[in-house]
Write an enzyme that holds these catalytic residues in place. Structure first.
Site, mmCIF file in Angstrom:
data_model
loop_
_atom_site.group_PDB
_atom_site.id
_atom_site.type_symbol
_atom_site.label_atom_id
_atom_site.label_comp_id
_atom_site.label_asym_id
_atom_site.label_seq_id
_atom_site.Cartn_x
_atom_site.Cartn_y
_atom_site.Cartn_z
ATOM 1 N N ARG A 97 -1.001 -8.921 13.439
ATOM 2 C CA ARG A 97 -1.530 -7.885 12.539
ATOM 3 C C ARG A 97 -2.352 -8.496 11.411
ATOM 4 N NH1 ARG A 97 3.831 -5.344 11.051
ATOM 5 N NH2 ARG A 97 2.667 -4.090 9.583
ATOM 6 N N ARG B 98 11.315 -5.821 4.936
ATOM 7 C CA ARG B 98 11.039 -4.375 4.784
ATOM 8 C C ARG B 98 12.002 -3.530 5.613
ATOM 9 N NH1 ARG B 98 5.093 -2.191 5.379
ATOM 10 N NH2 ARG B 98 5.095 -3.421 7.293
ATOM 11 N N ARG C 35 -9.695 1.411 8.996
ATOM 12 C CA ARG C 35 -9.181 0.069 9.249
ATOM 13 C C ARG C 35 -10.208 -0.808 9.963
ATOM 14 N NH1 ARG C 35 -3.348 0.609 8.976
ATOM 15 N NH2 ARG C 35 -2.267 -1.323 9.435
ATOM 16 N N ARG D 60 11.038 -1.886 11.248
ATOM 17 C CA ARG D 60 9.969 -1.492 12.181
ATOM 18 C C ARG D 60 9.868 -2.478 13.342
ATOM 19 N NH1 ARG D 60 4.713 -0.230 8.470
ATOM 20 N NH2 ARG D 60 3.724 -1.225 10.253
ATOM 21 N N LYS E 105 0.844 -1.220 0.000
ATOM 22 C CA LYS E 105 0.000 0.000 0.000
ATOM 23 C C LYS E 105 0.871 1.259 0.000
ATOM 24 C CE LYS E 105 -2.144 -1.148 3.788
ATOM 25 N NZ LYS E 105 -1.459 -2.437 4.024
#
Ligand code: ADP
Ligand code: AMP
Length: 220
Positions: A172, A127, A88, A161, A13
């Site tokens: 998540r 990531r 969300r 992160r 995203k």
């Protein structure tokens, strides 16, 4: 245009939002980025958000909606915006609708990025984000920086992160399925959802997204 991006964590995203926002000349509004900026500035909101984020849970609606509203009311968002990570859950989607209705506007399209779960896990594991803002995103194997640990674009330090650990990612994903996926049905009843595959080269996905949004606009 007012666009909502949906998809599981790691779907791409943020990666697509930066490109689409530039092509469509609208601001990219990421509630995750806004929370991370609050954390790095050590604000009260940042301290509150961090405890939820580190556990892989959603930050409470009241503070999230207020923060998103404040950002959407900035002058640069007057002509449209691309929302990434907001809404969300269904309550946030309803709150967004109410907010826009008072301005006589509405969401124009919801772009749903589809990716198999095993791919999402690989994307999140590799990531890396830049500490500077706007935070550029890399991947250790899929889009590695030229120099390890350094942002190609601004020279900032790259980091992983805290909530990209394997355990938090599992939480998540569960939160995504139980709380976020229902917004796809919510928006389907309004005829706004366009689904595209988020597999393949980044630029091809951007092209796919632009074409899908164009078709959606033509049909309205
Ligand atoms: P999201 O915002 O949905 O959580 P990101 O845009 O941060 O996802 O992407 C997650 C990771 O996957 C990042 O490391 C990014 O570089 C990588 N990525 C994004 N799109 C692709 C793609 N099409 N192919 C391979 N890796 C990708
Ligand atoms: P993201 O950067 O979109 O992956 O978001 C990172 C984390 O920020 C999420 O796991 C949540 O804890 C929090 N967050 C971001 N957006 C929202 C939202 N709209 N509602 C609640 N929590 C959010």
């Amino acid at each position: 245009m007012r666009i909502v991006l949906v998809g599981p964590p790691g779907a791409g995203k943020g990666t697509q939002a930066v490109r689409l926002a530039e092509k469509l000349a609208i601001p990219h509004i990421s509630t995750g980025d806004l929370f991370r900026a609050n954390i790095s500035q050590q604000t009260e909101l940042g301290k509150l958000a961090k405890s939820y984020m580190d556990a892989g849970n959603l930050v409470p609606d009241e503070v999230t909606i207020a923060m998103a509203k404040d950002r959407m009311e900035q002058p640069d968002a007057e002509g449209g915006f691309l929302l990434d990570g907001f809404p969300r859950n269904v309550s946030q989607a309803e709150a967004l609708d109410e907010l826009l209705v008072t301005e006589g506007i509405k969401v124009d399209a919801v772009l749903d990025l589809e990716v198999p779960e095993e791919e999402v896990v690989k994307r999140i594991a590799g990531r890396r984000l830049c500490r500077n803002e706007p935070s550029h995103v890399f991947h250790v194997t899929y889009s590695p920086p030229k120099k390890e640990g350094v942002c190609d674009i601004c020279g900032g330090e790259l980091y992983q992160r805290d909530d990209d650990s394997e355990e938090t990612v599992r939480k998540r994903l569960e939160v995504y399925h139980t709380q976020t996926e229902p917004i796809i049905d919510y928006y389907k009843t309004q005829g706004l959802v366009v689904t595209i595959s988020s597999l393949g080269p980044v630029d091809e996905i951007t092209q796919r997204a632009l074409e899908a949004l164009k078709r959606e606009k033509a049909e309205q």
